[in-house]
Design a protein around this motif. Sequence first.
Motif, PDB file in Angstrom:
ATOM      1  N   ALA A   1      56.909  36.161  79.921  1.00 56.02           N
ATOM      2  CA  ALA A   1      55.693  36.943  80.118  1.00 56.02           C
ATOM      3  C   ALA A   1      54.483  36.129  79.673  1.00 56.02           C
ATOM      4  O   ALA A   1      54.581  35.269  78.795  1.00 56.02           O
ATOM      5  N   THR A   2      53.353  36.419  80.291  1.00 54.36           N
ATOM      6  CA  THR A   2      52.068  35.835  79.893  1.00 54.36           C
ATOM      7  C   THR A   2      51.146  36.978  79.519  1.00 54.36           C
ATOM      8  O   THR A   2      51.058  37.965  80.248  1.00 54.36           O
ATOM      9  N   PHE A   3      50.478  36.856  78.377  1.00 53.68           N
ATOM     10  CA  PHE A   3      49.621  37.929  77.881  1.00 53.68           C
ATOM     11  C   PHE A   3      48.558  37.343  76.955  1.00 53.68           C
ATOM     12  O   PHE A   3      48.713  36.228  76.449  1.00 53.68           O
ATOM     13  N   PRO A   4      47.471  38.102  76.699  1.00 52.60           N
ATOM     14  CA  PRO A   4      46.444  37.613  75.776  1.00 52.60           C
ATOM     15  C   PRO A   4      46.907  37.746  74.329  1.00 52.60           C
ATOM     16  O   PRO A   4      47.582  38.719  73.973  1.00 52.60           O
ATOM     17  N   LEU A   5      46.584  36.756  73.523  1.00 52.35           N
ATOM     18  CA  LEU A   5      46.889  36.782  72.094  1.00 52.35           C
ATOM     19  C   LEU A   5      45.678  36.213  71.366  1.00 52.35           C
ATOM     20  O   LEU A   5      45.301  35.063  71.585  1.00 52.35           O
ATOM     21  N   THR A   6      45.054  37.031  70.538  1.00 56.00           N
ATOM     22  CA  THR A   6      43.841  36.634  69.816  1.00 56.00           C
ATOM     23  C   THR A   6      44.048  36.859  68.325  1.00 56.00           C
ATOM     24  O   THR A   6      44.668  37.833  67.914  1.00 56.00           O
ATOM     25  N   VAL A   7      43.517  35.956  67.528  1.00 60.10           N
ATOM     26  CA  VAL A   7      43.557  36.067  66.072  1.00 60.10           C
ATOM     27  C   VAL A   7      42.126  36.227  65.590  1.00 60.10           C
ATOM     28  O   VAL A   7      41.225  35.515  66.031  1.00 60.10           O
ATOM     29  N   TRP A   8      41.914  37.177  64.672  1.00 57.29           N
ATOM     30  CA  TRP A   8      40.602  37.369  64.057  1.00 57.29           C
ATOM     31  C   TRP A   8      40.809  37.371  62.549  1.00 57.29           C
ATOM     32  O   TRP A   8      41.766  37.974  62.033  1.00 57.29           O
ATOM     33  N   LEU A   9      39.924  36.671  61.830  1.00 59.55           N
ATOM     34  CA  LEU A   9      40.060  36.586  60.376  1.00 59.55           C
ATOM     35  C   LEU A   9      38.718  36.304  59.730  1.00 59.55           C
ATOM     36  O   LEU A   9      37.737  35.985  60.404  1.00 59.55           O
TER      37      LEU A   9
ATOM     38  N   ASN B   1      29.006  35.488  51.654  1.00 58.05           N
ATOM     39  CA  ASN B   1      29.265  35.965  53.013  1.00 58.05           C
ATOM     40  C   ASN B   1      30.388  35.153  53.635  1.00 58.05           C
ATOM     41  O   ASN B   1      30.239  33.957  53.872  1.00 58.05           O
ATOM     42  N   TRP B   2      31.504  35.813  53.895  1.00 54.22           N
ATOM     43  CA  TRP B   2      32.649  35.142  54.479  1.00 54.22           C
ATOM     44  C   TRP B   2      32.398  34.872  55.951  1.00 54.22           C
ATOM     45  O   TRP B   2      31.654  35.585  56.614  1.00 54.22           O
ATOM     46  N   THR B   3      33.039  33.841  56.479  1.00 53.08           N
ATOM     47  CA  THR B   3      32.837  33.413  57.855  1.00 53.08           C
ATOM     48  C   THR B   3      33.865  34.067  58.779  1.00 53.08           C
ATOM     49  O   THR B   3      35.069  33.859  58.609  1.00 53.08           O
ATOM     50  N   PRO B   4      33.409  34.856  59.774  1.00 50.71           N
ATOM     51  CA  PRO B   4      34.365  35.427  60.742  1.00 50.71           C
ATOM     52  C   PRO B   4      34.742  34.385  61.787  1.00 50.71           C
ATOM     53  O   PRO B   4      33.896  33.614  62.250  1.00 50.71           O
ATOM     54  N   ILE B   5      36.032  34.351  62.125  1.00 48.50           N
ATOM     55  CA  ILE B   5      36.526  33.441  63.157  1.00 48.50           C
ATOM     56  C   ILE B   5      37.485  34.207  64.061  1.00 48.50           C
ATOM     57  O   ILE B   5      38.372  34.910  63.585  1.00 48.50           O
ATOM     58  N   GLY B   6      37.293  34.061  65.363  1.00 49.08           N
ATOM     59  CA  GLY B   6      38.207  34.629  66.347  1.00 49.08           C
ATOM     60  C   GLY B   6      38.611  33.542  67.323  1.00 49.08           C
ATOM     61  O   GLY B   6      37.780  32.742  67.742  1.00 49.08           O
ATOM     62  N   PHE B   7      39.879  33.470  67.652  1.00 44.87           N
ATOM     63  CA  PHE B   7      40.365  32.452  68.571  1.00 44.87           C
ATOM     64  C   PHE B   7      41.637  32.934  69.249  1.00 44.87           C
ATOM     65  O   PHE B   7      42.300  33.835  68.773  1.00 44.87           O
ATOM     66  N   GLY B   8      41.948  32.317  70.361  1.00 46.69           N
ATOM     67  CA  GLY B   8      43.171  32.655  71.081  1.00 46.69           C
ATOM     68  C   GLY B   8      43.009  32.423  72.558  1.00 46.69           C
ATOM     69  O   GLY B   8      42.106  31.719  73.005  1.00 46.69           O
ATOM     70  N   GLY B   9      43.878  33.056  73.322  1.00 48.14           N
ATOM     71  CA  GLY B   9      43.859  32.916  74.770  1.00 48.14           C
ATOM     72  C   GLY B   9      45.132  33.481  75.345  1.00 48.14           C
ATOM     73  O   GLY B   9      45.913  34.120  74.643  1.00 48.14           O
ATOM     74  N   ASN B  10      45.353  33.249  76.614  1.00 49.35           N
ATOM     75  CA  ASN B  10      46.589  33.694  77.243  1.00 49.35           C
ATOM     76  C   ASN B  10      47.719  32.775  76.811  1.00 49.35           C
ATOM     77  O   ASN B  10      47.566  31.557  76.797  1.00 49.35           O
TER      78      ASN B  10
END
Length: 134
Positions: A37-45, A84-93
């Motif tokens: 399967a192919t699907f979106p997967l994103t990480v936020w921290l 102030n902490w730094t937000p990071i989001g990354f990912g993709g299919n």
Amino acid sequence: MKVHNLTICDQVRQEINGKFFLIGVYLNGLIVPQLPATFPLTVWLLLESEIYGDTVFKFRAYMPETRTELFRIEGDINVVDLENWTPIGFGGNVSIGKPGTIAIEAMFGDESEWTTLRTLFVRDEPFVGVGEQK
């Protein structure tokens, strides 16, 4: 660096007022009706730094059973405010061929070993609707 609030989801959006909107948040696992399967997967921290200045970071999503790197992000941040902490989001299919584990891993500064921040199991099974039986 310290990582806080690591969340795995389908998508992250930022509202005009600066708040983040996380869509399709996963708990402990990811269940799909069939594999491959192919699907979106994103990480936020959120990244918390204890020192000012530039810090290099690397994050990746990795399946240890097959030694497959699903995606990787590398960069640096210039910390000018320790409160102030730094937000990071990354990912993709991502494409997954068989059941296993996804590990979200990180390296900071001049570290040479990946540190596992979180794992998520992946398996295939039919979806069951409300009121249906397996």
